[in-house]
Design an enzyme around this catalytic site. Structure first.
Site, mmCIF file in Angstrom:
data_model
loop_
_atom_site.group_PDB
_atom_site.id
_atom_site.type_symbol
_atom_site.label_atom_id
_atom_site.label_comp_id
_atom_site.label_asym_id
_atom_site.label_seq_id
_atom_site.Cartn_x
_atom_site.Cartn_y
_atom_site.Cartn_z
ATOM 1 C CG HIS A 153 52.956 47.561 22.668
ATOM 2 N ND1 HIS A 153 52.376 46.402 22.196
ATOM 3 C CD2 HIS A 153 51.969 48.489 22.680
ATOM 4 C CE1 HIS A 153 51.092 46.629 21.942
ATOM 5 N NE2 HIS A 153 50.825 47.880 22.227
ATOM 6 N N GLY A 154 57.641 48.012 22.490
ATOM 7 C CA GLY A 154 58.861 48.575 23.051
ATOM 8 C C GLY A 154 60.021 47.610 22.970
#
Length: 472
Positions: free
Chosen positions: A324-325
């Protein structure tokens, strides 16, 4: 080219018209869809079309080589090459600066003065999605679950198909490639269902996600110390519904557009906030992504049959967080969810050993389980929404150490949040019946509903904010 833009509607009208004209010409139809998909992606940044083509080429060649070889060693080498090339590109564009920053912080911690320069790398939009989609094809061929295609054109269209290339759903080759081999015929019912999905997606995005962002979420996370704990808590809940409406809205639009063109894509959400546990949440949330990690990472490193199942779960959920990041806040996000999933697995085992049901049986126990699971999901998303760990800590501190009584709730913000909650927990059959009623209505009424809805969304929406998952 955003889904909310006039450019996209004109583009879709042209593609839909050409697709209808070419229904009896399979090759021309697929050529047109491939060209349209690359045009769509190049409208974001034309330079990264080469990256999309490279990812398609690597996995196409690797897939054919793996299927053609009877040598286990050769097959493993081709799989390793595809993994190295695909994940290497993803790591460079998405994680290289995170690694550099983390290395610099580690060196400073042990006494070295390190000022490592960061690279000027622009993240290609959708790279996490089309990387996983192309890799799933190669992995399935290696496992004997998929046959390699002879057509590079078809495979390139599978990877770049414009409704899914930016934010999914992450489609498996076995779901999509057969539809390319035997292109679906004209189906009025499918097109009506597609239109309903598109309408639902825009309602979720513009009437719910964007409004919640402007009215509650963005102010709270921009300056948490200026607001009361109550406002900050409500904003956390609002963000959970903003995120759901945003991503599921995108998925609805993508699935609807695909249906207009004659293709079926998988459902990506199953009322995730009705989950009775964190484990159950991940079976309902972003199903194409979570099932990818389950099938190719969790099972690949042993699952529950080989090695330590709890270590395997932690590795999987940390990977989900990092996907996600690139930040320690996402690592911690994965650790928290992995911890709860491990605890739930241990608890189920203990209950089964005592002859008890692993899941809540009474209505009261089920409601309590849903409530507790949602608290974990919602509160952990402070890490998801905050740009880094320090910002997340500042938000939590403001919630626990009230320094302000400022709670600027608006009637629109609270009303939209309450309506989002109500709609999420209503019986699914109600929406199915509403969709059927729309499809059965006269064309004039259907058109009037679309025009009225478009005008209402234009009046309510605070602006054309990008879909949240574009950053991933």
């Amino acid at each position: 080219m955003s889904f909310q833009s006039l450019h996209f509607f004109l583009f879709l009208a042209v593609v839909f018209g050409l697709n209808r004209l070419l229904l009896r010409h399979a090759d021309a139809r697929k050529n047109m869809l491939l060209a349209a998909s690359y045009y769509f992606y190049m409208c974001w940044d034309w330079r990264y079309a080469a990256l999309l083509l490279f990812m398609s080429g690597v996995n196409f060649v690797a897939g054919r080589a793996i299927e053609a070889s009877s040598s286990a060693t050769v097959r493993k080498r081709w799989l390793a090459a595809a993994l190295l090339a695909s994940l290497g590109v993803l790591a460079y564009f998405k994680y290289v600066n995170f690694f550099i920053e983390s290395a610099g912080q580690l060196l400073n911690t042990v006494g070295f003065e390190a000022n490592l320069p960061l690279l000027q790398v622009l993240l290609p939009i959708g790279i996490s999605f089309f990387t996983f989609q192309s890799l799933s094809y190669t992995l399935d061929i290696y496992r004997g679950k998929e046959k390699a295609t002879d057509s590079f054109r078809d495979f390139a269209l599978f990877v770049a198909f414009f409704p899914t290339v930016l934010s999914g759903p992450i489609t498996r080759a076995r779901q999509f490639m057969p539809q390319l081999e035997h292109l679906p015929k004209d189906d009025e019912k499918r097109m009506e269902e597609g239109l309903v999905l598109i309408l639902r997606g825009f309602i979720k995005k513009m009437a719910f996600a964007d409004v919640l962002a402007v009215q509650l979420v963005n102010p709270a996370f921009a300056a948490p110390s200026e607001y009361s704990p109550l406002f900050l808590l409500v904003a956390v809940y609002a963000f959970s519904f903003q995120l759901y409406m945003d991503l599921s809205g995108y998925t609805d639009i993508a699935r609807g557009v695909a249906k207009l063109l004659g293709f079926d894509l998988m459902e990506n959400f199953d009322r995730p906030y009705q989950a009775t546990s964190v484990s159950n949440f991940w079976q309902r949330w972003h199903i194409s992504m979570s099932s990818f990690f389950r099938d190719y990472l969790y099972f690949g490193i042993g699952g529950s049959k080989h090695g330590n199942v709890y270590i395997n779960l932690y590795i999987t959920f940390v990977a989900i967080g990092i996907w996600h990041g690139a930040g320690w806040n996402f690592v911690l996000y994965g650790v928290i969810h992995g911890s709860f999933v491990c605890f739930e697995r241990w608890r189920r085992g203990c209950r089964e050993a005592r002859g008890l049901s692993p899941e809540p049986t009474s209505a009261g126990a089920r409601l309590l389980a849903i409530f507790l699971a949602f608290q974990v999901v919602a509160l952990s998303r402070i890490l998801f929404r905050a740009p880094d760990l320090d910002s997340a800590a500042a938000y939590v501190s403001a919630m626990l150490q009230p320094v302000s009584n400022n709670a600027p709730f608006t009637l629109m913000g609270l009303g939209v949040l309450l309506l989002a909650v109500l709609l999420h927990y209503l019986p699914k059959g109600w929406f199915t019946r509403a969709a059927v009623a729309y499809c059965r209505a006269p064309v004039v009424l259907q058109g009037g509903a679309i025009v009225g809805l478009a005008l209402s969304l234009a009046a309510l929406s605070p602006g054309g904010a990008s879909f949240i998952y574009f950053q991933f």
